[in-house]
Write an enzyme that holds these catalytic residues in place. Sequence first.
Site, PDB file in Angstrom:
ATOM      1  CB  CYS A 241      -1.119  -0.026   1.201  1.00 54.97           C
ATOM      2  SG  CYS A 241      -1.773  -1.509   1.420  1.00 54.97           S
TER       3      CYS A 241
ATOM      4  CG  HIS B   4      -3.630   2.853   2.162  1.00 54.71           C
ATOM      5  ND1 HIS B   4      -3.811   2.597   1.031  1.00 54.71           N
ATOM      6  CD2 HIS B   4      -3.389   1.934   3.097  1.00 54.71           C
ATOM      7  CE1 HIS B   4      -4.039   1.179   1.118  1.00 54.71           C
ATOM      8  NE2 HIS B   4      -3.917   0.738   2.251  1.00 54.71           N
TER       9      HIS B   4
ATOM     10  CG  ASN C  45      -6.938  -1.380   1.174  1.00 59.51           C
ATOM     11  OD1 ASN C  45      -6.307  -0.767   0.543  1.00 59.51           O
ATOM     12  ND2 ASN C  45      -6.277  -1.618   2.645  1.00 59.51           N
TER      13      ASN C  45
END
Length: 325
Positions: free
Chosen positions: A112, A250, A280
């Site tokens: 990420c 993020h 996500n």
Amino acid sequence: MKEVIIEGLGKYTPSNLVTNDQLSEIIDTSDEWIYSRTGIKSRYISKGENTSDMAAKAGEKALENANISPLDVDLLIVATCTPDMFTPSTACIVQSIIGTDNALAFDISAACSGFIYGLDVAKAMIGSNNYKHALVIGAENLSKSLDWEDRSTCVLFGDGAGAAVLSKSDNIGLISSFCKSVGEKYECLTIGGNDVDSPFVESKIIRDSKLRMDGGEIFKFAISVIVNSINKILEENNLDINDIDYIIPHQANVRIIQYAAKKLKVDIDKFYMNMEEYGNTSGASIPIALSDMNEKGLLKKDSKIILVGFGAGLTYGATLINWAI
Ligand code: UT7
């Protein structure tokens, strides 16, 4: 020309939008649980497109947005933890699709935080070589690596890609950045590889090829590194949080951002969030958010923006940007 600016942005998601209610028809979960614990309402899930397909589409849009030909790209970086193959790199496959024939291409594996790492590496390479334009893409097909019977992970993630064109410039763009990893915590989030096996191995080591995560551990890690990274980058650049127009974190969990905002004593509205729609998307989440903001006209000339990421590795990092166009 000694500076590096972001000259164009693009994003791509598969057309298949899957809601929490749809997931509750497949596994034992509910919209109430998912939304209240994460802030996620839906995610785009590939119906067959692989990481390179989505990366190429986002990359093409970013090049179009920057008005730059694929042949002018010197450097192509794909940040992904869900590559099409172990080898070649996803970046080389993307190169073959979009025709960036004059570029060198490689992947970055920092999950990420991958897009933040990618910007840092591209900026350094542009600064030390005769490169003018870099295409940095964050792209993931996470749905192929999820255990669709594990409700604690499969509801969280989505597929997609976001891309940025970086160009050498006289204007200030990427001001500074800071990237770190904490390898000792690598087991907190894994997607396994091949089994360790050959005629010479006495007892085969079976790798779990699906995504496994210690959510609680990453939750705590995320809050601490978001706060520390932002404070560090502000301090290093003699800035106050009030000098920053937007923070793009993020997009993992709205509760992580709420805790971080509270600790930083900053209004939650300073954080741009879109996990409600996308879930996500790991390495794609920050460039998708940037691209969304660009489309909405939220990125104004000379806006100060902080990108901040965290994820498997464990990795983390932040980038301070002056929006130069
Ligand atoms: O991209 C970077 C990496 N990832 C992250 O940033 C994730 C960070 N962590 C998180 O976002 C959160 O820890 C999660 C969203 C993963 C989990 O939230 P939580 O509030 O920590 O929930 P939990 O894991 O403590 O689970 C609470 C309960 C459990 O039931 P019991 O044991 O209390 O009866 C779980 O079995 O919720 C249950 N549960 C679910 N229930 C319905 C877990 N997943 C689900 C689900 N639907 N999808």
